[in-house]
Write a protein that holds these residues in place. Structure first.
Motif, PDB file in Angstrom:
ATOM      1  N   GLY A   1      16.849 -43.719 -37.380  1.00  0.00           N
ATOM      2  CA  GLY A   1      18.103 -42.978 -37.336  1.00  0.00           C
ATOM      3  C   GLY A   1      18.809 -42.980 -38.683  1.00  0.00           C
ATOM      4  O   GLY A   1      19.381 -41.967 -39.109  1.00  0.00           O
ATOM      5  N   ALA A   2      18.759 -44.129 -39.368  1.00  0.00           N
ATOM      6  CA  ALA A   2      19.366 -44.220 -40.701  1.00  0.00           C
ATOM      7  C   ALA A   2      18.642 -43.297 -41.683  1.00  0.00           C
ATOM      8  O   ALA A   2      19.280 -42.606 -42.501  1.00  0.00           O
ATOM      9  N   LEU A   3      17.315 -43.258 -41.612  1.00  0.00           N
ATOM     10  CA  LEU A   3      16.549 -42.377 -42.507  1.00  0.00           C
ATOM     11  C   LEU A   3      16.834 -40.906 -42.215  1.00  0.00           C
ATOM     12  O   LEU A   3      16.933 -40.083 -43.139  1.00  0.00           O
ATOM     13  N   PHE A   4      16.954 -40.564 -40.938  1.00  0.00           N
ATOM     14  CA  PHE A   4      17.316 -39.191 -40.584  1.00  0.00           C
ATOM     15  C   PHE A   4      18.650 -38.804 -41.231  1.00  0.00           C
ATOM     16  O   PHE A   4      18.813 -37.691 -41.734  1.00  0.00           O
ATOM     17  N   SER A   5      19.604 -39.730 -41.220  1.00  0.00           N
ATOM     18  CA  SER A   5      20.933 -39.459 -41.790  1.00  0.00           C
ATOM     19  C   SER A   5      20.860 -39.254 -43.293  1.00  0.00           C
ATOM     20  O   SER A   5      21.451 -38.319 -43.846  1.00  0.00           O
ATOM     21  N   ILE A   6      20.128 -40.135 -43.977  1.00  0.00           N
ATOM     22  CA  ILE A   6      19.972 -40.024 -45.430  1.00  0.00           C
ATOM     23  C   ILE A   6      19.300 -38.705 -45.790  1.00  0.00           C
ATOM     24  O   ILE A   6      19.717 -37.991 -46.722  1.00  0.00           O
ATOM     25  N   GLY A   7      18.253 -38.359 -45.056  1.00  0.00           N
ATOM     26  CA  GLY A   7      17.536 -37.116 -45.331  1.00  0.00           C
ATOM     27  C   GLY A   7      18.389 -35.884 -45.112  1.00  0.00           C
ATOM     28  O   GLY A   7      18.327 -34.925 -45.887  1.00  0.00           O
ATOM     29  N   ALA A   8      19.212 -35.889 -44.051  1.00  0.00           N
ATOM     30  CA  ALA A   8      20.077 -34.737 -43.767  1.00  0.00           C
ATOM     31  C   ALA A   8      21.087 -34.529 -44.889  1.00  0.00           C
ATOM     32  O   ALA A   8      21.298 -33.398 -45.354  1.00  0.00           O
ATOM     33  N   ILE A   9      21.705 -35.617 -45.333  1.00  0.00           N
ATOM     34  CA  ILE A   9      22.685 -35.521 -46.417  1.00  0.00           C
ATOM     35  C   ILE A   9      22.019 -35.066 -47.714  1.00  0.00           C
ATOM     36  O   ILE A   9      22.516 -34.183 -48.425  1.00  0.00           O
ATOM     37  N   GLY A  10      20.874 -35.651 -48.011  1.00  0.00           N
ATOM     38  CA  GLY A  10      20.176 -35.326 -49.255  1.00  0.00           C
ATOM     39  C   GLY A  10      19.722 -33.887 -49.329  1.00  0.00           C
ATOM     40  O   GLY A  10      19.911 -33.213 -50.357  1.00  0.00           O
ATOM     41  N   THR A  11      19.136 -33.361 -48.238  1.00  0.00           N
ATOM     42  CA  THR A  11      18.679 -31.965 -48.264  1.00  0.00           C
ATOM     43  C   THR A  11      19.864 -31.001 -48.291  1.00  0.00           C
ATOM     44  O   THR A  11      19.819 -29.965 -48.969  1.00  0.00           O
ATOM     45  N   GLY A  12      20.934 -31.349 -47.573  1.00  0.00           N
ATOM     46  CA  GLY A  12      22.103 -30.476 -47.537  1.00  0.00           C
ATOM     47  C   GLY A  12      22.773 -30.310 -48.883  1.00  0.00           C
ATOM     48  O   GLY A  12      23.349 -29.252 -49.169  1.00  0.00           O
ATOM     49  N   PHE A  13      22.687 -31.350 -49.723  1.00  0.00           N
ATOM     50  CA  PHE A  13      23.338 -31.298 -51.036  1.00  0.00           C
ATOM     51  C   PHE A  13      22.358 -31.047 -52.182  1.00  0.00           C
ATOM     52  O   PHE A  13      22.735 -31.166 -53.351  1.00  0.00           O
ATOM     53  N   SER A  14      21.123 -30.692 -51.873  1.00  0.00           N
ATOM     54  CA  SER A  14      20.133 -30.432 -52.924  1.00  0.00           C
ATOM     55  C   SER A  14      20.477 -29.149 -53.676  1.00  0.00           C
ATOM     56  O   SER A  14      20.819 -28.135 -53.068  1.00  0.00           O
ATOM     57  N   SER A  15      20.356 -29.219 -54.984  1.00  0.00           N
ATOM     58  CA  SER A  15      20.653 -28.052 -55.814  1.00  0.00           C
ATOM     59  C   SER A  15      19.410 -27.526 -56.537  1.00  0.00           C
ATOM     60  O   SER A  15      19.492 -26.536 -57.257  1.00  0.00           O
TER      61      SER A  15
END
Length: 445
Positions: A82-96
């Motif tokens: 669940g923690a990894l899912f959260s990190i991945g969601a934030i990271g992909t959402g803010f990818s430039s």
């Protein structure tokens, strides 16, 4: 009694929530990809890499997830996922840029791969034998709901092209999974395997009648091993046949064409002349079909059995892909025919292979190597997924969709023959009965 039933359903819900994230993170890229290609200028290869980033990570998650689940427990590992899912969601959402997008898609993939192996395992070990098929298939139902949720979110943001919000919103269910699992029990079979009988007894009392507990504990302990089992045990003469069945089911689930439908439906529809928003709206219909027929499959799995559902599903999938391939090869197929074939494929897949494969993998392996064996089979599954997803955009450009659909139809026929000859029927049997029959080298077909 009513409060106990409610708590049981809560256990199954949070246990299966990883399946929803699995579905969302694999389904959301289908709509987001349309806008990512424009913003980041993706080539066909880079397009395949963005899609396959999750799959590359999933390979690692599946490879190590089973072993970690045996070592630290099913519950604790799901919390970390669940923690990894959260990190991945934030990271992909803010990818430039494409590099960071692929990186965080890989992080998401580690969570997806781990969840794909451990969620069905946790659910199957928590459920009584009589309803184990329905409970374990909740993972796939949640997966279907996750895909549908992704399609709806894609449509909501399609007019603005905000693919970053499409990816970022996965943070909501991921946090819910992480927090919710803190209050869920550990698998009773894992507890018994680790000499924690009193805890296992308390967990079983949550989901069983009190007069069933002693018999189930006795049957689990009769098959428990206190020795650490090396990876080489998977390839022993006794385990090799059932491992080959598990690997075969895992690989066929990925190469019968489902990835092309889930990941590339909007692309397929746009290539036929449908606009981007309309194409994404069309995927919502596919997603609804996926959910409805997954529900039907959960009702049928403990009635018709695992094997029969897979065989029926193969017939429907191969027919849909065959018609799709022929109709697009020889004439300009109308959009209604494309959607009809895509819908038929999802009907057949959702009620059969989409969920049954995961249930079979969670059932057929002995307790002492169950986590490791599921991890190995899931690794093979994700390798096949990577191969299909990376190659599809390139093959689509060079060969055309018609030929590819026909190839997948032929693979579906091969899968039908494999199930008919090799896959055992496990309907109505406890995990311990299945293991005892395999160990005794009896047929369980």
């Amino acid at each position: 009694m009513k409060s106990k039933k409610v708590y049981i359903n809560v256990i199954y819900f949070f246990g299966a929530l990883g399946g929803l994230l699995f579905g969302y993170d694999t389904g959301v890229i289908s709509g987001a990809l349309i806008f990512i290609k424009e913003d980041l200028g993706l080539t066909p290869f880079m397009e395949g890499l963005v899609v396959s980033g999750v799959l590359i990570g999933a390979l690692a998650g599946a490879a190590f997830g089973g072993t970690l689940a045996d070592r630290i427990g099913r519950k604790k590992l799901i919390i970390w996922l669940g923690a990894l899912f959260s990190i991945g969601a934030i990271g992909t959402g803010f990818s430039s840029n494409v590099e960071s997008l692929v990186l965080f898609r890989i992080v998401l993939g580690v969570a997806v791969g781990g969840a794909s192996a451990i969620v069905p395992l946790y659910l199957s070990e928590m459920a009584p034998a009589a309803i184990r098929g329905r409970v374990a298939s909740l993972n796939t139902l949640m997966n279907a709901l996750g895909i549908l949720m992704a399609y709806v979110i894609n449509y909501v943001f399609s007019s603005s092209g905000r693919w970053d919000w499409m990816l970022l919103l996965a943070i909501v269910p991921s946090l819910l999974l992480m927090v919710g699992m803190l209050f869920m029990p550990e698998s009773p079979r894992w507890l018994l395997q680790n000499e924690r009988e009193e805890e296992a007894r308390r967990v079983l009392l949550l989901t069983r009648d009190s007069d069933e507990i002693d018999l189930e504990i006795k049957s689990i302990k009769a098959l428990k091993t206190e020795e650490k089992v090396p990876l080489s045990e998977l390839f022993s003469p006794l385990m090799r046949p059932i491992l080959l069945v598990g690997v075969g089911v895992a690989i066929f689930q990925q190469v019968i064409g489902t990835n092309t439908i889930i990941y590339y439906t909007p692309t397929i529809l746009i290539d036929s002349g449908i606009g981007a928003s309309s194409a994404i709206a069309g995927t919502i219909g596919i997603g609804i079909i996926n959910v409805l027929f997954t529900i039907i499959g959960t009702v049928l799995i403990d009635r018709l059995g695992r094997k029969m559902l897979m065989l029926i599903g193969n017939i429907g999938m191969s027919l849909a892909l065959g018609v799709l391939g022929v109709s697009t090869l020889f004439f300009q197929a109308p959009s209604w025919l494309l959607l009809g074939c895509l819908g038929l494929f999802m009907v057949a897949y959702s009620a059969s292979w989409g969920m049954v494969a995961w249930v079979v993998l969670a059932e057929i392996f002995p307790l002492k190597i169950r986590g490791t064996a599921i991890g190995f089979a899931s690794t093979c599954l994700w390798l096949a997924n990577i191969a299909v997803s990376l190659s599809f955009p390139v093959l689509l450009e060079s060969l055309g969709s018609s030929v590819l659909f026909l190839v997948y139809a032929v693979i579906g026929i091969a899968a039908f023959l494999f199930v008919l000859k090799f896959v055992p029927e496990t309907k109505g049997k406890s995990l311990e009965e299945i293991e005892a029959e395999i160990t005794a080298k009896k047929s369980i077909a």
